[in-house]
Design a protein around this motif. Structure first.
Motif, PDB file in Angstrom:
ATOM      1  N   PRO A   1       0.828  -1.216   0.000  1.00  0.00           N
ATOM      2  CA  PRO A   1       0.000   0.000   0.000  1.00  0.00           C
ATOM      3  C   PRO A   1       0.862   1.267   0.000  1.00  0.00           C
ATOM      4  N   THR A   2       0.653   2.099  -0.996  1.00  0.00           N
ATOM      5  CA  THR A   2       1.451   3.322  -1.122  1.00  0.00           C
ATOM      6  C   THR A   2       1.231   4.284   0.041  1.00  0.00           C
ATOM      7  N   GLN A   3       0.022   4.281   0.625  1.00  0.00           N
ATOM      8  CA  GLN A   3      -0.222   5.192   1.747  1.00  0.00           C
ATOM      9  C   GLN A   3       0.642   4.811   2.953  1.00  0.00           C
ATOM     10  N   MET A   4       0.991   3.546   3.085  1.00  0.00           N
ATOM     11  CA  MET A   4       1.860   3.143   4.189  1.00  0.00           C
ATOM     12  C   MET A   4       3.294   3.607   3.942  1.00  0.00           C
ATOM     13  N   ILE A   5       3.728   3.523   2.699  1.00  0.00           N
ATOM     14  CA  ILE A   5       5.079   3.973   2.346  1.00  0.00           C
ATOM     15  C   ILE A   5       5.233   5.458   2.661  1.00  0.00           C
TER      16      ILE A   5
ATOM     17  N   VAL B   1      10.390  -3.229   8.591  1.00  0.00           N
ATOM     18  CA  VAL B   1       9.021  -3.351   8.100  1.00  0.00           C
ATOM     19  C   VAL B   1       9.028  -4.360   6.954  1.00  0.00           C
ATOM     20  N   GLU B   2       8.224  -5.406   7.089  1.00  0.00           N
ATOM     21  CA  GLU B   2       8.154  -6.399   6.015  1.00  0.00           C
ATOM     22  C   GLU B   2       6.733  -6.465   5.472  1.00  0.00           C
ATOM     23  N   PHE B   3       6.638  -6.492   4.154  1.00  0.00           N
ATOM     24  CA  PHE B   3       5.358  -6.625   3.471  1.00  0.00           C
ATOM     25  C   PHE B   3       5.301  -8.023   2.868  1.00  0.00           C
TER      26      PHE B   3
END
Length: 128
Positions: A58-62, A75-77
């Motif tokens: 999710p770009t909003q998290m980045i 942080v792992e996705f």
């Protein structure tokens, strides 16, 4: 073995608690591992934030977390191995308790194993 095939990316956050008040607008992502356990038990201070995603990172998290790509980041996705749904009686944005438990046990860390036992006792139904 499965976890390795689920990796989407790893990042580094400069602020340790950037994720604590984030809510997904839908079930596109949910927290797992140490971060989920921290919200569920208030017992663990996570060293790694694990995020399970349905449609990529999710770009909003980045942007919100000011995350930078880092192969050893905190942080792992991961790609969600199944459809993400909220669990009644569990904090929003947290994957199924059994997956949180599995993440903690798989880490092998003694703090995580202790927290896994708390999750098992409080959230996971088991036969007597």
């Amino acid at each position: 073995l499965l976890r390795e095939s689920l990796k989407l990316g790893r990042y580094r956050a400069t602020e340790p608690n950037w994720w604590t008040d984030m809510l997904a607008s839908n079930d596109e992502w949910m927290l797992g591992g140490e971060s989920a356990a921290a919200l569920m038990t208030n017992y663990l201070k996570p060293a790694v934030v694990t995020v399970y995603c349905t449609n990529g990172i999710p770009t909003q998290m980045i942007s919100r977390g000011r995350l930078r790509p880092d192969p050893t980041g905190n942080v792992e996705f991961l790609k969600a191995p199944f459809e993400l749904n909220r669990t009644p009686g569990v904090v929003d944005n947290v994957v199924y308790p059994v997956l949180v438990y599995a993440d903690l046990v798989a880490s092998g860390d003694s703090r995580n194993l202790e927290t896994a036992q708390l999750i098992r006792d409080q959230y996971i139904q088991h036969g007597n």
